[in-house]
Scaffold this active site. Structure first.
Site, PDB file in Angstrom:
ATOM      1  N   GLU A   1      23.967  42.286 -40.816  1.00 61.31           N
ATOM      2  CA  GLU A   1      22.789  40.990 -40.513  1.00 61.31           C
ATOM      3  C   GLU A   1      21.704  41.349 -39.032  1.00 61.31           C
ATOM      4  OE1 GLU A   1      24.017  37.416 -39.691  1.00 61.31           O
ATOM      5  OE2 GLU A   1      25.968  38.320 -39.714  1.00 61.31           O
TER       6      GLU A   1
ATOM      7  N   CYS B   1      20.104  51.780 -56.927  1.00 62.12           N
ATOM      8  CA  CYS B   1      18.537  52.175 -57.079  1.00 62.12           C
ATOM      9  C   CYS B   1      17.747  50.992 -57.801  1.00 62.12           C
ATOM     10  CB  CYS B   1      18.640  53.230 -58.062  1.00 62.12           C
ATOM     11  SG  CYS B   1      19.339  54.799 -56.454  1.00 62.12           S
TER      12      CYS B   1
END
Length: 357
Positions: A117, A143
């Site tokens: 984060e 992906c």
């Protein structure tokens, strides 16, 4: 809005709750790429792995012969992936003819991240100078993230909750490459099977892509996003697991499970979509074997399946939009062309989205 087939239909039940979906007012206004500047050939990686290959009695040229990957691209430094992502976004905004002030939502879809984060999206949002009113967040789904973001962005536009959605992706495979090569070279207990489990890591490449989605009724020049299908096979979630230290893959299991999932989704969609005569099938770029297997299973015309993996490798979620951008730049997509984007992500998940050019 996102319109799904009723769950009571036979095809929806067979998909375990997943359904096809249709968009009514979403259009792809632009799709762009930024190519990473450093060319790394498979011969270069062979040279770096020379001692390990000798110890394991493996021939040179496996990456090109087995995966069909002649080269991949790398960034020059750690900060270039952010720079490339921002540049791809700027190009997409310019190509769409809108300013950053018009963006309602910005979605980052990168697998690559330096920390847990904050999100990758906040840095890109800041560098683009987007307004504080522009919602921004990450979608991570291996992906498949970019295709997922196209669907989400189209749904937000259909629902009237967003006007313009900017999707970005930047991938940096250098750390995985280096860690994989070092481990294979230095650990004496690495056997052939271990090498093959990490083979896919050596096919990864760097690059960036971006796209803008907007309301079709305001952009007749745009490319209509018609709808598609999603499907999951999460029983295969351990077949491909990776982080900055490497990517470990059951190649055979991943190919078999992924192909089965893609074909199940393809069959589920037939009730609502006829995808047998598309003008182009833009797939996620994994390898020669994966692409040829999909072509054979779905009975596709090989000439209609563009490939970028030979020179770029697998650029993660950026692979599909990069391939789409190159098809447009080459003039191979004409007005009215029907394009099917076919994405697959480790886990396993698949999504297919039809675009009318």
């Amino acid at each position: 809005m996102l319109q799904t087939r009723p769950a009571s239909s036979p095809a929806a039940r067979s998909a375990g709750g997943n359904a096809t979906f249709h968009h009514r007012n979403a259009a792809l206004l632009s799709v762009t790429e930024v190519e990473a500047p450093v060319v790394v050939s498979s011969k270069d990686l062979d040279a770096r792995l020379a001692d390990a290959r000798k110890r394991l009695k493996l021939p040179a040229g496996l990456l090109q012969r087995v995966a069909g990957v002649r080269a991949r691209r790398n960034w020059r430094s750690d900060d270039e992936v952010r720079t490339g992502t921002v540049e791809a976004a700027r190009r997409a905004l310019k190509a769409a003819g809108i300013s950053g002030e018009d963006v309602s939502v910005m979605i980052n879809t990168s697998v690559t991240r330096e920390h847990l984060e904050p999100s990758v999206a906040v840095g890109v949002h800041h560098e683009l100078g987007l307004p504080s009113s522009a919602m921004n967040f990450d979608i991570t789904n291996a992906c498949l993230g970019f295709v997922n973001a196209m669907t989400l962005g189209s749904s937000l536009i259909d629902a009237g909750q967003a006007r313009y959605v900017l999707i970005v992706n930047g991938e940096d495979a250098r750390r995985v490459q280096d860690a994989t090569i070092e481990r294979i070279n230095t650990l004496e207990h690495v056997a052939r099977d271990d090498f093959m489990k990490e083979f896919a890591s050596l096919t990864l490449g760097c690059g960036a892509a971006a796209a803008v989605i907007g309301p079709a009724d305001e952009h007749p020049e745009g490319h209509r996003i018609k709808g598609g299908v999603t499907r999951a096979a999460t029983q295969h979630h351990e077949l491909c697991v990776g982080d900055h230290r490497g990517m470990f893959t059951d190649a055979r299991g991943l190919l078999e499970g992924g192909l089965e999932l893609v074909m199940d989704a393809w069959e589920d969609a037939q009730e609502d979509f006829d995808w047998n005569g598309m003008d182009s099938y833009v797939t996620h770029q994994v390898s020669q074997l994966h692409t040829s297997s999909i072509i054979k299973a779905a009975k596709l015309d090989k000439k209609k399946v563009p490939v970028t993996y030979p020179e770029l490798g697998n650029v993660g979620p950026a692979s599909l939009p990069i391939t789409l951008a190159r098809e447009e730049a080459a003039g191979r997509l004409e007005r009215g062309s029907r394009v099917l984007c076919m994405g697959v992500g480790s886990g396993l998940n698949t999504a297919m989205v039809e675009i009318e050019w």
